[in-house]
Design an enzyme around this catalytic site. Sequence first.
Site, PDB file in Angstrom:
ATOM      1  N   TRP A 101      88.159  13.331  78.301  1.00 40.80           N
ATOM      2  CA  TRP A 101      87.347  14.560  79.471  1.00 40.80           C
ATOM      3  C   TRP A 101      88.530  15.852  79.428  1.00 40.80           C
ATOM      4  O   TRP A 101      87.911  15.763  80.891  1.00 40.80           O
ATOM      5  CB  TRP A 101      87.092  13.506  80.489  1.00 40.80           C
ATOM      6  CG  TRP A 101      85.498  12.434  79.887  1.00 40.80           C
ATOM      7  CD1 TRP A 101      85.258  11.775  79.509  1.00 40.80           C
ATOM      8  CD2 TRP A 101      84.493  13.410  80.069  1.00 40.80           C
ATOM      9  NE1 TRP A 101      83.662  10.917  79.058  1.00 40.80           N
ATOM     10  CE2 TRP A 101      83.439  12.332  79.922  1.00 40.80           C
ATOM     11  CE3 TRP A 101      83.809  14.546  80.717  1.00 40.80           C
ATOM     12  CZ2 TRP A 101      81.800  12.051  79.898  1.00 40.80           C
ATOM     13  CZ3 TRP A 101      82.778  14.468  80.924  1.00 40.80           C
ATOM     14  CH2 TRP A 101      81.597  13.587  80.568  1.00 40.80           C
ATOM     15  N   GLU A 114      86.712   4.381  77.311  1.00 38.48           N
ATOM     16  CA  GLU A 114      85.552   5.430  78.534  1.00 38.48           C
ATOM     17  C   GLU A 114      84.611   4.723  78.391  1.00 38.48           C
ATOM     18  O   GLU A 114      84.193   4.843  79.878  1.00 38.48           O
ATOM     19  CB  GLU A 114      85.300   5.925  77.226  1.00 38.48           C
ATOM     20  CG  GLU A 114      84.366   7.127  77.309  1.00 38.48           C
ATOM     21  CD  GLU A 114      83.636   8.371  76.535  1.00 38.48           C
ATOM     22  OE1 GLU A 114      83.471   9.747  77.177  1.00 38.48           O
ATOM     23  OE2 GLU A 114      83.393   7.225  75.836  1.00 38.48           O
ATOM     24  N   ASP A 122      76.333  16.209  69.013  1.00 36.15           N
ATOM     25  CA  ASP A 122      77.171  16.809  68.301  1.00 36.15           C
ATOM     26  C   ASP A 122      77.745  15.382  67.178  1.00 36.15           C
ATOM     27  O   ASP A 122      78.155  14.618  67.358  1.00 36.15           O
ATOM     28  CB  ASP A 122      78.809  16.941  69.187  1.00 36.15           C
ATOM     29  CG  ASP A 122      79.857  17.284  68.270  1.00 36.15           C
ATOM     30  OD1 ASP A 122      79.804  17.463  67.085  1.00 36.15           O
ATOM     31  OD2 ASP A 122      80.944  17.783  69.137  1.00 36.15           O
ATOM     32  N   TYR A 161      78.364  10.624  84.146  1.00 41.18           N
ATOM     33  CA  TYR A 161      78.201   9.361  83.679  1.00 41.18           C
ATOM     34  C   TYR A 161      78.163   7.466  85.112  1.00 41.18           C
ATOM     35  O   TYR A 161      77.326   7.227  85.736  1.00 41.18           O
ATOM     36  CB  TYR A 161      78.617   9.158  82.603  1.00 41.18           C
ATOM     37  CG  TYR A 161      78.151   9.921  81.632  1.00 41.18           C
ATOM     38  CD1 TYR A 161      76.773   9.475  80.669  1.00 41.18           C
ATOM     39  CD2 TYR A 161      78.994  10.831  80.726  1.00 41.18           C
ATOM     40  CE1 TYR A 161      76.667  10.370  79.571  1.00 41.18           C
ATOM     41  CE2 TYR A 161      79.067  11.773  80.083  1.00 41.18           C
ATOM     42  CZ  TYR A 161      77.570  11.541  79.274  1.00 41.18           C
ATOM     43  OH  TYR A 161      77.047  12.280  78.194  1.00 41.18           O
ATOM     44  N   CYS A 199      75.080  13.875  77.565  1.00 44.24           N
ATOM     45  CA  CYS A 199      73.793  13.827  76.693  1.00 44.24           C
ATOM     46  C   CYS A 199      73.677  12.462  75.810  1.00 44.24           C
ATOM     47  O   CYS A 199      72.298  12.560  75.987  1.00 44.24           O
ATOM     48  CB  CYS A 199      75.134  14.522  75.638  1.00 44.24           C
ATOM     49  SG  CYS A 199      75.780  15.832  76.223  1.00 44.24           S
TER      50      CYS A 199
END
Length: 310
Positions: free
Chosen positions: A88, A66, A215, A130, A192
């Site tokens: 994703w 990622e 989270d 991102y 996030c």
Amino acid sequence: MTGTPDFEQQYLDLMRHIWTQGDERVDRTGVGTRSIFGATLRFSMAENAVPLLTTKRVFWKVAAREMLWFLTGETNIRPLVKQGVHIWTDWPLEKYRKATGEDIERDSFEQRIIEDEDFALRWGDLGPVYGAQWVNWPRYERMNDGSFRRGEKGHNQIAALVDGIRNNPGSRRLLFTGWNVDEIDRMALPPCHMTYQFHVANGKLSGLLFQRSCDLGLGFAFNIFSTALLTRMLAQQCDLEAGDIIWNGGDVHLYLSHAALVEEQLSRMPSAMPTLHLVRRPPSIFDYRVEDFEVRDYAPQSHISAPVAV
């Protein structure tokens, strides 16, 4: 093995505090959370230590893939699902189901993403998330009539960061962010892990992550490993040693649906940290491959599954 379980004990203590004392809240997903506002954790990367949880298995190669995907600036899930990375997929899958009414399974949806480029272009894109902001932040040019037009090439924050660390290591501007206010409403999920800052002292590079929303049960394990990985990559590219990782969380929460995960993980004892080794130095920060990373002495307890709140 090296290091101590201190890093993971900090994490478990925070988890216990949120689960027992957090404010119960209705959240965007409708699932509900227990939450606190404001938390800080600090970990040393001395002797190649890496903050990788041992009280459950973390699939660190998924996190590494990622991170490398972010650094390409790509925003379509197709390159990820081709590598077997599913983290994703839920967002475009949910969008497709709502738009078409087709109750397609995830595996079938991903297979269509892989096999049909036109389908992937239409349904696999996440918007300017991102990577788009990291390496292609929009630039606008003023036209003769006074209006503004978006330029063809954006600002590469990562390239500028590497240059800054190398040539101006005392700067207080060694940072990048994904929080582009103008484009948030076009993103599948606003960032996030939104802002990263770096600091050079005594030949060591330390990294700080500010995470507006965390989270703690699922996302944190990837976020903290990825921050350490990126810091190690930057340090290698800039001929520095790795220092500390500082993690700051805004809204730090546990989902009410993750009770089994929380209780199981809190019942386990952490072991010593593994180590992370970069086995090759590529020509630039953008040329790493997942094969360049090696985690040694990682002996985690079993994986704990839990649903993702979309």
